[in-house]
Design a protein around this motif. Structure first.
Motif, PDB file in Angstrom:
ATOM      1  N   GLY A 191      44.043  36.405  -6.952  1.00  0.00           N
ATOM      2  CA  GLY A 191      43.921  36.758  -8.359  1.00  0.00           C
ATOM      3  C   GLY A 191      43.908  38.250  -8.585  1.00  0.00           C
ATOM      4  O   GLY A 191      43.886  39.049  -7.651  1.00  0.00           O
ATOM      5  N   THR A 192      43.902  38.606  -9.859  1.00  0.00           N
ATOM      6  CA  THR A 192      43.824  40.020 -10.226  1.00  0.00           C
ATOM      7  C   THR A 192      42.361  40.374 -10.430  1.00  0.00           C
ATOM      8  O   THR A 192      41.674  39.759 -11.246  1.00  0.00           O
ATOM      9  CB  THR A 192      44.640  40.283 -11.500  1.00  0.00           C
ATOM     10  OG1 THR A 192      45.976  39.851 -11.267  1.00  0.00           O
ATOM     11  CG2 THR A 192      44.647  41.749 -11.861  1.00  0.00           C
ATOM     12  N   SER A 201      46.267  43.102  -8.053  1.00  0.00           N
ATOM     13  CA  SER A 201      46.467  41.679  -7.733  1.00  0.00           C
ATOM     14  C   SER A 201      46.382  41.530  -6.225  1.00  0.00           C
ATOM     15  O   SER A 201      47.074  42.247  -5.494  1.00  0.00           O
ATOM     16  CB  SER A 201      47.827  41.198  -8.209  1.00  0.00           C
ATOM     17  OG  SER A 201      48.151  41.783  -9.445  1.00  0.00           O
ATOM     18  N   GLN A 202      45.529  40.611  -5.800  1.00  0.00           N
ATOM     19  CA  GLN A 202      45.285  40.487  -4.362  1.00  0.00           C
ATOM     20  C   GLN A 202      46.023  39.275  -3.788  1.00  0.00           C
ATOM     21  O   GLN A 202      45.977  38.183  -4.347  1.00  0.00           O
ATOM     22  CB  GLN A 202      43.785  40.351  -4.088  1.00  0.00           C
ATOM     23  CG  GLN A 202      42.987  41.541  -4.613  1.00  0.00           C
ATOM     24  CD  GLN A 202      41.513  41.420  -4.315  1.00  0.00           C
ATOM     25  OE1 GLN A 202      41.051  40.389  -3.841  1.00  0.00           O
ATOM     26  NE2 GLN A 202      40.778  42.473  -4.611  1.00  0.00           N
ATOM     27  N   PHE A 203      46.687  39.493  -2.705  1.00  0.00           N
ATOM     28  CA  PHE A 203      47.395  38.412  -1.997  1.00  0.00           C
ATOM     29  C   PHE A 203      47.063  38.496  -0.520  1.00  0.00           C
ATOM     30  O   PHE A 203      46.755  39.574  -0.001  1.00  0.00           O
ATOM     31  CB  PHE A 203      48.914  38.541  -2.173  1.00  0.00           C
ATOM     32  CG  PHE A 203      49.369  38.337  -3.586  1.00  0.00           C
ATOM     33  CD1 PHE A 203      49.644  37.058  -4.051  1.00  0.00           C
ATOM     34  CD2 PHE A 203      49.502  39.410  -4.453  1.00  0.00           C
ATOM     35  CE1 PHE A 203      50.053  36.860  -5.363  1.00  0.00           C
ATOM     36  CE2 PHE A 203      49.901  39.228  -5.757  1.00  0.00           C
ATOM     37  CZ  PHE A 203      50.183  37.947  -6.225  1.00  0.00           C
ATOM     38  N   ILE A 204      47.127  37.338   0.130  1.00  0.00           N
ATOM     39  CA  ILE A 204      46.966  37.329   1.586  1.00  0.00           C
ATOM     40  C   ILE A 204      48.128  36.564   2.183  1.00  0.00           C
ATOM     41  O   ILE A 204      48.375  35.399   1.838  1.00  0.00           O
ATOM     42  CB  ILE A 204      45.609  36.731   1.994  1.00  0.00           C
ATOM     43  CG1 ILE A 204      44.531  37.771   1.707  1.00  0.00           C
ATOM     44  CG2 ILE A 204      45.589  36.370   3.465  1.00  0.00           C
ATOM     45  CD1 ILE A 204      43.145  37.329   1.846  1.00  0.00           C
ATOM     46  N   ILE A 205      48.874  37.236   3.027  1.00  0.00           N
ATOM     47  CA  ILE A 205      50.058  36.635   3.641  1.00  0.00           C
ATOM     48  C   ILE A 205      49.802  36.466   5.129  1.00  0.00           C
ATOM     49  O   ILE A 205      49.434  37.427   5.816  1.00  0.00           O
ATOM     50  CB  ILE A 205      51.312  37.511   3.419  1.00  0.00           C
ATOM     51  CG1 ILE A 205      51.509  37.780   1.934  1.00  0.00           C
ATOM     52  CG2 ILE A 205      52.545  36.837   3.998  1.00  0.00           C
ATOM     53  CD1 ILE A 205      52.593  38.791   1.628  1.00  0.00           C
ATOM     54  N   GLU A 206      49.969  35.240   5.591  1.00  0.00           N
ATOM     55  CA  GLU A 206      49.834  34.985   7.028  1.00  0.00           C
ATOM     56  C   GLU A 206      51.228  34.782   7.585  1.00  0.00           C
ATOM     57  O   GLU A 206      51.988  33.960   7.059  1.00  0.00           O
ATOM     58  CB  GLU A 206      48.981  33.746   7.256  1.00  0.00           C
ATOM     59  CG  GLU A 206      48.399  33.661   8.650  1.00  0.00           C
ATOM     60  CD  GLU A 206      47.527  32.439   8.825  1.00  0.00           C
ATOM     61  OE1 GLU A 206      46.532  32.312   8.081  1.00  0.00           O
ATOM     62  OE2 GLU A 206      47.856  31.607   9.671  1.00  0.00           O
ATOM     63  N   PHE A 207      51.560  35.517   8.588  1.00  0.00           N
ATOM     64  CA  PHE A 207      52.926  35.428   9.101  1.00  0.00           C
ATOM     65  C   PHE A 207      52.961  35.621  10.613  1.00  0.00           C
ATOM     66  O   PHE A 207      51.992  36.085  11.217  1.00  0.00           O
ATOM     67  CB  PHE A 207      53.842  36.447   8.413  1.00  0.00           C
ATOM     68  CG  PHE A 207      53.366  37.872   8.525  1.00  0.00           C
ATOM     69  CD1 PHE A 207      52.554  38.414   7.555  1.00  0.00           C
ATOM     70  CD2 PHE A 207      53.738  38.654   9.609  1.00  0.00           C
ATOM     71  CE1 PHE A 207      52.110  39.722   7.665  1.00  0.00           C
ATOM     72  CE2 PHE A 207      53.299  39.958   9.718  1.00  0.00           C
ATOM     73  CZ  PHE A 207      52.477  40.496   8.736  1.00  0.00           C
TER      74      PHE A 207
END
Lengths: 155, 147
Positions: B43-44, B62-68
């Motif tokens: 969310g922001t 805005s927060q994001f979490i990317i797992e890669f």
């Protein structure tokens, strides 16, 4: 004098032979005696165990040993993560924003190290403030009492 | 291959702009031969502290979490790419650590100092540091002569 010499040597020889005989007798008397005691004692113990169930058990754990104390994270099997800022901020002072030490949090060494590491990661990623605690989490329940550390501290 | 996790803070943007930025970041990972395992939006939110990046001060993001999953050699390239991206306020890449059960050692740590293993080791170390004392070899527990 020369006539007496053989007589003395004769008596000496007799003495020597007598002593040897005594020594051999002693050996012969002692050996079977000791060995028989050993054999008998072990057999006696076995018999006692078989016949008497009320005898004390030898290989038994200490029944009075206290249960092992676990730290709060190990006890509930919680894995701290840098994304869980709410949990991490409970290990941070709401007044100074500093991380509480092990003498206050009562965590084991490994868990305390992990908490500190995850807090640092969260702060670097811009998810958690350094030297501040989010106001939304300010009144969260306390996991420990910072006023009663297990060891005195300098604050 | 190692799994990495990237908390990504993006500046305040309109929805289509945000979508295009996320697509761009995903494309950078794919270009390195990576796979995206998970993409979460937190969310922001207000930032815990002001962050200035690319000539602007940000208080919200805005927060994001990317797992890669990517080969470790391309981490340097990814870091460089996201650092130069104008829409990215902040990004970090952390390794996802595997769960290793750790046995709690608290019961040993709260013992009285004399029973603690590390303290015992310290005491022995201190003993080693002492210099050998001169022995009078008089057989007496005291010094027999006037000092």
């Amino acid at each position: 004098m020369s006539a007496l010499m053989p007589a003395i040597s004769k008596t000496g020889n007799i003495l020597k032979s007598f002593m040897n005989l005594r020594a051999s007798l002693q050996v012969a008397r002692v050996r079977p005696f000791t060995s028989s005691i050993k054999e008998n004692s072990s057999r006696y113990d076995d018999l006692k165990k078989e016949s008497d169930p009320d005898m004390p058990l030898e290989d038994i754990k200490n029944p009075f040993e206290k249960e092992k104390i676990k730290c709060i994270l190990c006890e509930h099997n919680i894995r701290v993560d840098y994304k869980n800022v709410r949990l991490l901020s409970q290990f941070v002072s709401r007044y100074t924003g500093r991380i509480y030490g092990r003498h206050i949090t009562r965590l084991c060494k490994a868990q305390q190290e992990r908490v500190e590491k995850e807090i640092w990661k969260a702060q670097q990623a811009g998810l958690m403030g350094g030297y501040t605690r989010d106001l939304a989490y300010a009144n969260d329940p306390q996991l420990f009492n910072p006023d009663q550390p297990i060891r005195p501290h300098r604050f | 291959m190692i799994t990495y996790e990237m908390p990504l803070l993006l500046r305040l943007m309109t929805r289509p702009e945000l979508v295009s930025t996320l697509k761009r970041t995903a494309g950078i990972i794919f270009d390195q031969g990576g796979i995206i395992r998970r993409l979460d939006s937190l969310g922001t939110k207000d930032l815990p502290y002001r962050i200035s990046s690319h000539g602007a001060v940000h208080r919200r993001a805005s927060q994001f979490i990317i797992e890669f999953v990517v080969p470790p050699s391309s981490i340097k390239i990814l870091k460089d790419e996201f650092e130069r991206d104008i829409d990215v306020v902040r990004s970090r890449i952390y390794k996802v650590e595997e769960l290793t059960p750790v046995e709690c050692t608290l019961h040993e740590e709260i013992l009285p100092p004399a029973y603690r293993k590390d303290v015992q080791e310290m005491v022995e170390l201190a003993k080693k540091k002492f210099k050998p004392k001169f022995k009078n070899n008089t057989g007496l527990s005291y010094y027999p002569f006037q000092k």
